[in-house]
Every structure is written in C-alpha cells, then in structure tokens.
Design an enzyme around this catalytic site. Structure first.
Site, PDB file in Angstrom:
ATOM      1  N   LYS A   8      93.725   6.377 -26.332  1.00 49.26           N
ATOM      2  CA  LYS A   8      92.706   7.307 -26.579  1.00 49.26           C
ATOM      3  C   LYS A   8      91.880   8.571 -25.951  1.00 49.26           C
ATOM      4  O   LYS A   8      91.169   8.170 -24.962  1.00 49.26           O
ATOM      5  CB  LYS A   8      91.590   7.012 -28.066  1.00 49.26           C
ATOM      6  CG  LYS A   8      90.681   6.239 -27.090  1.00 49.26           C
ATOM      7  CD  LYS A   8      89.440   6.599 -26.164  1.00 49.26           C
ATOM      8  CE  LYS A   8      88.542   5.361 -25.716  1.00 49.26           C
ATOM      9  NZ  LYS A   8      87.260   6.606 -24.105  1.00 49.26           N
ATOM     10  N   ASP A 135      85.541   0.467 -28.936  1.00 43.06           N
ATOM     11  CA  ASP A 135      86.624   0.770 -28.666  1.00 43.06           C
ATOM     12  C   ASP A 135      87.695   0.589 -29.533  1.00 43.06           C
ATOM     13  O   ASP A 135      88.684   1.448 -29.750  1.00 43.06           O
ATOM     14  CB  ASP A 135      87.494   1.904 -27.660  1.00 43.06           C
ATOM     15  CG  ASP A 135      86.579   2.297 -26.588  1.00 43.06           C
ATOM     16  OD1 ASP A 135      85.563   3.593 -27.667  1.00 43.06           O
ATOM     17  OD2 ASP A 135      87.045   2.577 -25.650  1.00 43.06           O
TER      18      ASP A 135
END
Ligand code: ATP
Length: 288
Positions: A8, A135
């Site tokens: 990401k 995350d």
C-alpha cells in the site's frame, strides 16, 4: 491455499495525537498497489505455526507478522489445532513504509478463515488484524480507503482514478517505532488539510487528491535521498510526490503512462528498489 498480498501507499498520513496507551490516533488515506507478496497457508500435523520465506532478513519465527496474526486468529477463534505452515514469497521491500509485513499478516488471517471454515465477518478479521498492527485492517480490505483511529476504522471511498504509481526505496531502513518516537519529539507539527482530502477522495477527484497528498512523517523522519527522488519524479512530470508510511519509500503519481515509464527508467538507473505499479481494488487476492 495461496493468495497474493498487496503493498500500500499512503496518499495522506496525518497523526492527530499520541494516546495514553502509547498508540497514535491516525488519519490515513490508503491505496493498495499491484506489488505483491505471495503467501501460501497449509495445515500441518505438527501443531505448530511454521514460517518459511525465500528472502534473507525476514524473521522465520514468532517475530514474523504473519506468525503473530496466526496466533491472534487462533486465540480469537479458540482453536487448539494450530498446525499451519506459512510460506512467504517476498517481493515487497521490508521496513519500507508500504506494509510488506502487514500484507502478509492480512493474507494469513484471510486464509485461516477459509481453511478453518470459521466464517468470520470482514469486521472480525480486521479486529484480529488490528491487534497486531495498524495497517493490517486496511491490508485485508484494499482498494482506496480512509483509515482512522489506530487503523481500526476503515471507510472505503471511490476508487482512485486510473493512474501509474512509481515507487522508489532508497538504501535505508526505517523502523516504524523509531519513526513514531521521532514524531513524538517534534515541538510543532504542520497538520494536513484532511477535510479537503475527504472531499477529494469521496469524489475520486484525481487532481485535487494530487494537490493534497502529504505525510507528517516527512517532518520527523530524515530520509536524505527523499529530495533527490522527488526531484527526479517532478522533472519527469509527476502529478504528486510523497513519502509513504514511516518511510523511506517515496512514490510519484502519474496520469501519463509515458512519463511514468520514463521516471521508472531514470530512477532505476540510480536506485535498486524501484517499481511501477497500478492501484488495485483489493488487498488479498486468491490464487488457488
Ligand atoms: P508495515 O506498515 O507493515 O509496518 P513497513 O514497510 O514499515 O510496513 P515491514 O515491511 O512490515 O515494515 O517490516 C518491518 C519489520 O518487521 C522488518 O524489519 C522485519 O524484520 C519485520 N517483519 C516481520 N514479519 C515480516 C514480514 N512478514 N515481512 C517483512 N518484514 C517482517
């Protein structure tokens, strides 16, 4: 079971405050990209969690984020037969701020829910993941999303319009806990325009998103090569340049493919870890 686990980038990362428990209250705009680790999870008869990885430097023991996620999954589901072998084929650079470890952890939680037929909801999977890292809930979700709190609140928004993302990681590792300690030591923080960014991502407004990209870790974490990488990206016509996570990876957004390819070539001649990616719509993708 075999899956791909996506890295990401943070289109925006702001830190609202340090909480009493030492965690931080975050505001992040997340985007998954098509740079993947491959994770295979299979049952074994040893009643042990085993980790194998093809890359030196990745801990193949209880320190691995994938291992920690498996433990939390088994605890949450009260499962005693914990015999699983987790194989990680690593392509996502480590300690880079692009959720390499979190992607593997998310993949493991996703696979275990299928293998053990536990039928947990997406929300429950994210809750398990959040017990290991900020995350991981997003890595389970993927696409474009706002992440709040300790990363536990995930609000998917419109997909980022088609674009290319060039990533460059300089030869420097950043430890996430150290990055937070450096942030905590700042006497003044220039916060970001979060409200305008919410508006921009809600509408999938690429130009506005590009004009608002930002990361408060850039004020705290020293990455000597950052200006050099950003300079090359800008010269090549990037629509935005920003550091991801706690760094040191820097990304550039490009609406023009040729400019992105030119930037990729130029950076590849100077840095070893350079990637050209597209946004993806999910974080974990089943292979078989
Ligand atoms: P994250 O958002 O996941 O923290 P990051 O890019 O900042 O992303 P990681 O790639 O997760 O950092 O790696 C941080 C440290 O975690 C590494 O130095 C490594 O020793 C350890 N680690 C544990 N498990 C893994 C894993 N599966 N993959 C990569 N690193 C791992």
């Amino acid at each position: 079971m075999k899956v791909k686990a996506a890295a990401k980038i943070n289109l925006m990362l702001d830190i609202l405050k340090r909480l009493d428990n030492g965690y931080h209250s975050l505001f992040m705009i997340m985007q998954s990209v098509d740079l993947f680790d491959t994770v295979t999870v299979e049952k074994n008869n040893l009643n042990k969690i085993l980790i194998e990885c093809d890359k030196d430097g990745v801990p193949c023991n209880e320190k691995n984020i994938a291992y920690k996620c498996a433990v939390k999954f088994f605890e949450y589901c009260n499962i005693e037969d914990v015999g699983v072998t987790i194989k990680i084929e690593k392509n996502i650079p480590m300690a880079a701020g692009i959720a390499g470890g979190s992607a593997d952890g998310a993949a493991v939680i996703y696979c275990l829910n299928k293998i053990y037929n536990t039928n947990l909801t997406q929300k429950e999977l994210c809750e398990i993941g959040n017990r290991v890292g900020a995350d991981i809930p997003f890595s389970l979700t993927g696409g474009t999303a706002v992440a709040l709190g300790t990363g536990n609140v995930i609000a998917p928004v419109k997909d980022l319009p088609d674009c290319l993302i060039v990533l460059a990681k300089p030869q420097q590792d950043v430890s996430t806990p150290e990055a937070y300690a450096q942030f905590d030591a700042l006497t003044r923080v220039r916060h970001l325009d979060r409200i305008s960014m919410i508006d921009a991502v809600s509408n999938g407004d690429y130009e506005k998103i590009c004009s608002l990209c930002g990361n408060v870790f850039e004020q705290a974490v020293e990455v000597p090569k950052r200006p050099h990488i950003k300079g090359i990206m800008r010269k090549c016509g990037a629509d935005a340049t920003c550091m991801s996570g706690s760094g040191p990876t820097v990304f550039g957004l490009f609406s023009n493919e040729n400019k992105a390819k030119d930037c990729y070539e130029k950076l590849s001649s100077k840095y070893n870890q350079v990637y050209i990616c597209k946004p993806t719509k999910s974080g974990v993708i089943e292979l078989d």
